[in-house]
Design a protein around this motif. Structure first.
Motif, PDB file in Angstrom:
ATOM      1  N   PHE A 338       0.836  -1.198   0.000  1.00 42.52           N
ATOM      2  CA  PHE A 338       0.000   0.000   0.000  1.00 42.52           C
ATOM      3  C   PHE A 338       0.874   1.253   0.000  1.00 42.52           C
ATOM      4  CE2 PHE A 338      -2.367  -3.380   1.975  1.00 42.52           C
ATOM      5  CZ  PHE A 338      -3.675  -3.205   1.558  1.00 42.52           C
ATOM      6  N   ASP A 339       0.451   2.251  -0.743  1.00 47.93           N
ATOM      7  CA  ASP A 339       1.132   3.541  -0.749  1.00 47.93           C
ATOM      8  C   ASP A 339       0.247   4.575  -0.065  1.00 47.93           C
ATOM      9  OD1 ASP A 339       3.366   2.674  -2.205  1.00 47.93           O
ATOM     10  OD2 ASP A 339       2.270   2.872  -4.085  1.00 47.93           O
ATOM     11  N   ASP A 344      -1.166  13.674   7.103  1.00 46.15           N
ATOM     12  CA  ASP A 344      -2.045  13.405   8.246  1.00 46.15           C
ATOM     13  C   ASP A 344      -2.144  11.919   8.552  1.00 46.15           C
ATOM     14  OD1 ASP A 344      -3.402  13.073   5.820  1.00 46.15           O
ATOM     15  OD2 ASP A 344      -5.346  13.254   6.794  1.00 46.15           O
ATOM     16  N   LEU A 345      -1.815  11.076   7.543  1.00 46.81           N
ATOM     17  CA  LEU A 345      -1.837   9.640   7.782  1.00 46.81           C
ATOM     18  C   LEU A 345      -0.583   9.162   8.505  1.00 46.81           C
ATOM     19  CD1 LEU A 345      -3.301   8.340   4.396  1.00 46.81           C
ATOM     20  CD2 LEU A 345      -4.506   8.750   6.539  1.00 46.81           C
ATOM     21  N   GLU A 346       0.475   9.962   8.446  1.00 47.83           N
ATOM     22  CA  GLU A 346       1.712   9.604   9.133  1.00 47.83           C
ATOM     23  C   GLU A 346       1.594   9.831  10.636  1.00 47.83           C
ATOM     24  OE1 GLU A 346       4.738  11.824   7.219  1.00 47.83           O
ATOM     25  OE2 GLU A 346       4.527  10.790   5.291  1.00 47.83           O
ATOM     26  N   THR A 347       0.652  10.660  11.029  1.00 46.80           N
ATOM     27  CA  THR A 347       0.351  10.860  12.455  1.00 46.80           C
ATOM     28  C   THR A 347      -1.015  10.238  12.726  1.00 46.80           C
ATOM     29  OG1 THR A 347      -0.764  12.970  12.086  1.00 46.80           O
ATOM     30  CG2 THR A 347       1.639  13.020  12.357  1.00 46.80           C
ATOM     31  N   ASN A 348      -1.580  10.556  13.876  1.00 46.56           N
ATOM     32  CA  ASN A 348      -2.913  10.036  14.182  1.00 46.56           C
ATOM     33  C   ASN A 348      -4.012  11.081  13.953  1.00 46.56           C
ATOM     34  OD1 ASN A 348      -1.766   7.640  14.898  1.00 46.56           O
ATOM     35  ND2 ASN A 348      -1.766   8.051  17.090  1.00 46.56           N
ATOM     36  N   LYS A 404     -18.817  -3.375  -9.188  1.00 51.09           N
ATOM     37  CA  LYS A 404     -17.568  -3.889  -8.613  1.00 51.09           C
ATOM     38  C   LYS A 404     -16.895  -2.856  -7.722  1.00 51.09           C
ATOM     39  CE  LYS A 404     -16.684  -6.627 -12.788  1.00 51.09           C
ATOM     40  NZ  LYS A 404     -15.733  -6.845 -13.900  1.00 51.09           N
ATOM     41  N   GLU A 405     -16.825  -1.631  -8.208  1.00 54.47           N
ATOM     42  CA  GLU A 405     -16.153  -0.574  -7.454  1.00 54.47           C
ATOM     43  C   GLU A 405     -16.844  -0.322  -6.120  1.00 54.47           C
ATOM     44  OE1 GLU A 405     -15.008   4.160  -8.062  1.00 54.47           O
ATOM     45  OE2 GLU A 405     -15.400   2.892  -9.816  1.00 54.47           O
ATOM     46  N   LEU A 406     -18.166  -0.338  -6.131  1.00 50.10           N
ATOM     47  CA  LEU A 406     -18.926  -0.117  -4.904  1.00 50.10           C
ATOM     48  C   LEU A 406     -18.632  -1.187  -3.868  1.00 50.10           C
ATOM     49  CD1 LEU A 406     -21.198   1.137  -3.171  1.00 50.10           C
ATOM     50  CD2 LEU A 406     -22.825  -0.316  -4.435  1.00 50.10           C
ATOM     51  N   PHE A 407     -18.656  -2.451  -4.273  1.00 52.74           N
ATOM     52  CA  PHE A 407     -18.518  -3.520  -3.282  1.00 52.74           C
ATOM     53  C   PHE A 407     -17.087  -3.665  -2.772  1.00 52.74           C
ATOM     54  CE2 PHE A 407     -22.757  -4.537  -4.542  1.00 52.74           C
ATOM     55  CZ  PHE A 407     -23.316  -5.096  -3.393  1.00 52.74           C
ATOM     56  N   VAL A 408     -16.110  -3.331  -3.585  1.00 52.64           N
ATOM     57  CA  VAL A 408     -14.729  -3.299  -3.086  1.00 52.64           C
ATOM     58  C   VAL A 408     -14.599  -2.199  -2.039  1.00 52.64           C
ATOM     59  CG1 VAL A 408     -12.351  -2.756  -3.681  1.00 52.64           C
ATOM     60  CG2 VAL A 408     -13.658  -4.336  -5.110  1.00 52.64           C
ATOM     61  N   LYS A 409     -15.178  -1.041  -2.318  1.00 49.87           N
ATOM     62  CA  LYS A 409     -15.147   0.057  -1.352  1.00 49.87           C
ATOM     63  C   LYS A 409     -15.858  -0.330  -0.061  1.00 49.87           C
ATOM     64  CE  LYS A 409     -17.850   3.627  -1.869  1.00 49.87           C
ATOM     65  NZ  LYS A 409     -18.465   4.879  -2.373  1.00 49.87           N
ATOM     66  N   LEU A 410     -16.984  -1.038  -0.183  1.00 53.37           N
ATOM     67  CA  LEU A 410     -17.725  -1.458   1.008  1.00 53.37           C
ATOM     68  C   LEU A 410     -16.910  -2.409   1.874  1.00 53.37           C
ATOM     69  CD1 LEU A 410     -21.302  -2.022  -0.490  1.00 53.37           C
ATOM     70  CD2 LEU A 410     -20.537  -0.144   0.985  1.00 53.37           C
ATOM     71  N   LEU A 411     -16.115  -3.271   1.252  1.00 51.70           N
ATOM     72  CA  LEU A 411     -15.263  -4.173   2.034  1.00 51.70           C
ATOM     73  C   LEU A 411     -14.255  -3.390   2.864  1.00 51.70           C
ATOM     74  CD1 LEU A 411     -14.543  -7.124  -0.430  1.00 51.70           C
ATOM     75  CD2 LEU A 411     -15.881  -7.202   1.675  1.00 51.70           C
ATOM     76  N   ARG A 453      -3.317   2.610   5.706  1.00 53.32           N
ATOM     77  CA  ARG A 453      -3.126   2.161   4.325  1.00 53.32           C
ATOM     78  C   ARG A 453      -4.431   2.000   3.546  1.00 53.32           C
ATOM     79  NH1 ARG A 453       1.010   1.322   7.368  1.00 53.32           N
ATOM     80  NH2 ARG A 453       3.106   1.208   6.467  1.00 53.32           N
ATOM     81  N   ILE A 454      -5.515   1.774   4.239  1.00 51.34           N
ATOM     82  CA  ILE A 454      -6.774   1.605   3.507  1.00 51.34           C
ATOM     83  C   ILE A 454      -7.643   2.861   3.565  1.00 51.34           C
ATOM     84  CG2 ILE A 454      -6.763  -0.877   3.986  1.00 51.34           C
ATOM     85  CD1 ILE A 454      -9.074  -0.364   5.976  1.00 51.34           C
ATOM     86  N   TYR A 455      -7.173   3.904   4.228  1.00 55.08           N
ATOM     87  CA  TYR A 455      -7.993   5.107   4.419  1.00 55.08           C
ATOM     88  C   TYR A 455      -8.488   5.679   3.093  1.00 55.08           C
ATOM     89  CZ  TYR A 455      -9.435   9.742   5.997  1.00 55.08           C
ATOM     90  OH  TYR A 455     -10.168  10.880   6.271  1.00 55.08           O
ATOM     91  N   HIS A 456      -7.582   5.898   2.144  1.00 53.36           N
ATOM     92  CA  HIS A 456      -7.981   6.558   0.892  1.00 53.36           C
ATOM     93  C   HIS A 456      -8.852   5.651   0.032  1.00 53.36           C
ATOM     94  CE1 HIS A 456      -4.592   4.169  -0.534  1.00 53.36           C
ATOM     95  NE2 HIS A 456      -4.992   4.366  -1.782  1.00 53.36           N
ATOM     96  N   ARG A 457      -8.771   4.338   0.239  1.00 56.34           N
ATOM     97  CA  ARG A 457      -9.641   3.416  -0.494  1.00 56.34           C
ATOM     98  C   ARG A 457     -11.006   3.304   0.178  1.00 56.34           C
ATOM     99  NH1 ARG A 457      -7.254  -1.187  -4.110  1.00 56.34           N
ATOM    100  NH2 ARG A 457      -5.818   0.120  -5.251  1.00 56.34           N
ATOM    101  N   SER A 458     -11.048   3.546   1.461  1.00 55.18           N
ATOM    102  CA  SER A 458     -12.321   3.505   2.180  1.00 55.18           C
ATOM    103  C   SER A 458     -13.132   4.778   1.946  1.00 55.18           C
ATOM    104  CB  SER A 458     -12.067   3.339   3.681  1.00 55.18           C
ATOM    105  OG  SER A 458     -11.267   2.225   3.953  1.00 55.18           O
ATOM    106  N   PHE A 459     -12.425   5.903   1.922  1.00 53.51           N
ATOM    107  CA  PHE A 459     -13.080   7.194   1.780  1.00 53.51           C
ATOM    108  C   PHE A 459     -12.441   7.978   0.632  1.00 53.51           C
ATOM    109  CE2 PHE A 459     -12.540   6.174   6.405  1.00 53.51           C
ATOM    110  CZ  PHE A 459     -13.810   5.635   6.600  1.00 53.51           C
ATOM    111  N   PRO A 460     -12.668   7.558  -0.599  1.00 58.38           N
ATOM    112  CA  PRO A 460     -11.973   8.153  -1.734  1.00 58.38           C
ATOM    113  C   PRO A 460     -12.253   9.628  -1.966  1.00 58.38           C
ATOM    114  CG  PRO A 460     -13.729   6.673  -2.464  1.00 58.38           C
ATOM    115  CD  PRO A 460     -13.566   6.470  -1.008  1.00 58.38           C
ATOM    116  N   LYS A 461     -13.371  10.149  -1.452  1.00 61.06           N
ATOM    117  CA  LYS A 461     -13.713  11.547  -1.673  1.00 61.06           C
ATOM    118  C   LYS A 461     -13.217  12.466  -0.573  1.00 61.06           C
ATOM    119  CE  LYS A 461     -17.859  10.451  -4.355  1.00 61.06           C
ATOM    120  NZ  LYS A 461     -19.330  10.627  -4.470  1.00 61.06           N
TER     121      LYS A 461
END
Length: 462
Positions: A338-339, A344-348, A404-411, A453-461
């Protein structure tokens, strides 16, 4: 990180040689002039150094593809260090015309002479064992030597045998660093390596019945035996081939991997919050994955290494009692896929304003919108819990069930919504306002690192 075998005698400066070959991958602080110290430092980073032909031959075993992903070979190598073994002795007798002398002194001189000649071409014997005997992929091997111009006899031998000679690069050639960096960072190799290391680590722990948490999710009469779990992880360990498939075949392979990974969750019916294992509720991610791929496999026909890594990490965590939340060795490898470049992701800081409520309401509104469509009757059943709402969309005949995009995001979003569970605010006359428990990721290192690592994939907007 991908794993390497590097067979190199460090005839010149070990530190300079390591910098020339691996300088694009590691910090120079790891490179040492002492060969043994250098070997130890790089081993912690997944680079296994062998200093002689004999040591290289011993390392190259039939299960080599489980130990390393790529190989760097020098040509000019000493035959052995102190004591010669049977494999090298047989090689000398078969290919270098060595015959043991009865007189010990004569034999030492003969052995020294033949090993001196062997030194000039030793790397080619390793290459032959790798490619001809084991079928190790040529594209995973780099010849890296400053003695390429001294091997005319070998060049002729390869030509006579009609075997394509690999290109040989000098260690200072910029291509060498480019090659090692590209292989070290390869997402497919990192995914495969992380899975292999996890399965190896697990098999050492499965002799302890208390380590297996999985049976808490399924009825007692369907209890899974240790032997079944071992077989399951042996299949996963050997699932991804060393050679990276072409893009089309890789997509099919990943879909099949998800089906295999989630297979055990077919019987899971008792997934709930457990104060002794606060991440146990994340098993819903695997249960929903199993349900979705069983009834709509097209949802996973175009996934990447990051989703596979995410599902695999959660699967390993929720199936077993690790007794701590420290980042595990295989997780370090899989996290590297993951990139994330946001400060803000490097801190809490990102944890202070998580869009949990918005995400929850967005899914509720999606269901409401689908149910209000005038041109067809959709009837997606609503629910209180996020994972149930997501699953109800898949159970329906809505057009959204094939998104597909919706359900990957939901996971990905389920990671947050399951651990920040919604509840009804009872302080204001039992209003229907939905609020969320404040789950603390910061004191659970593996969950915090996964969250980054999954933050931007969970909340892309966001």
């Amino acid at each position: 990180m991908s794993h390497f075998l590097w067979v190199e005698d460090f005839e010149n400066s070990p530190k300079a040689t390591a910098s020339n070959v691996l300088g694009s991958v590691f910090n120079d602080s790891l490179f040492d002039e002492d060969r043994r110290a250098l070997k130890q430092n790089l081993k912690t980073q997944g680079v296994f150094i062998e200093l002689t032909l004999q040591d290289g031959l011993e390392f190259i075993t039939p299960d080599l593809d489980k130990k390393v992903d790529y190989i760097i070979l020098d040509i000019d190598l000493p035959a052995f260090d102190e004591v010669i073994n049977d494999e090298l002795l047989q090689l000398l007798e078969t290919f270098e015309n060595y015959q043991k002398h009865e007189d010990e002194t004569d034999d030492e001189e003969a052995l020294q002479t033949v090993c001196s000649e062997l030194k000039k071409i030793a790397g080619f014997y390793l290459y032959t064992k790798l490619v001809v005997e084991l079928g190790f992929p040529k594209r995973h091997i780099l010849f890296c030597s400053n003695h390429a111009n001294q091997t005319k006899s070998i060049l002729e031998a390869f030509k006579t045998a009609k075997i394509a000679l690999p290109k040989i690069y000098e260690k200072a050639d910029p291509f060498v660093q480019d090659w090692t960096k590209d292989r070290y960072q390869n997402p497919y190799s990192r995914l495969r390596r992380g899975i292999i290391e996890a399965c190896r680590e697990l098999k050492e722990k499965l002799n302890n019945p208390d380590f297996i948490y999985f049976n808490n999710y399924i009825p007692k009469q369907e209890s899974t035996q240790t032997d079944d779990i071992i077989s399951y992880f042996e299949i996963l360990e050997n699932f991804l081939p060393l050679r990276e498939p072409d893009p089309k075949d890789k997509k099919s392979l990943y879909k099949l991997f998800i089906r295999t990974l989630s297979h055990e969750w077919e019987a899971a019916k008792n997934i709930r919050h457990d104060k002794n294992k606060p991440d146990a509720v994340l098993a819903w991610v695997m249960r929903n994955t199993r349900h979705w791929i069983t009834h709509n496999s097209n949802l996973f026909s175009d996934v990447d290494e990051q989703l596979i890594a995410y599902l695999f990490i959660l699967n390993i965590r929720v199936m077993f009692n690790w007794n701590n939340f420290e980042v595990l060795k295989h997780e370090e490898i899989l996290f590297s896929i993951f990139d994330f470049n946001r400060k803000d992701l490097e801190t809490n800081e990102f944890l202070k304003n998580l869009p949990i409520s918005t995400t929850y309401l967005d899914l509720k509104n999606l269901i409401k919108k689908a149910n209000q469509c005038s041109y067809q009757t959709i009837n997606i059943e609503d629910s209180f819990y996020f994972n149930e709402m997501a699953n109800n969309i898949q159970l329906s005949k809505s057009i959204y069930r094939n998104d597909k995009e919706l359900f990957v995001k939901l996971l990905y979003q389920m990671f947050w919504l399951l651990t920040c569970n919604p509840f009804v605010d009872k302080k204001n006359n039992y209003s229907l306002e939905i609020k969320f428990w404040n789950f603390k990721y910061s004191d659970k290192p593996y969950m915090l690192e996964l969250a980054r690592r999954i933050y931007h994939r969970s909340f892309p907007k966001v």
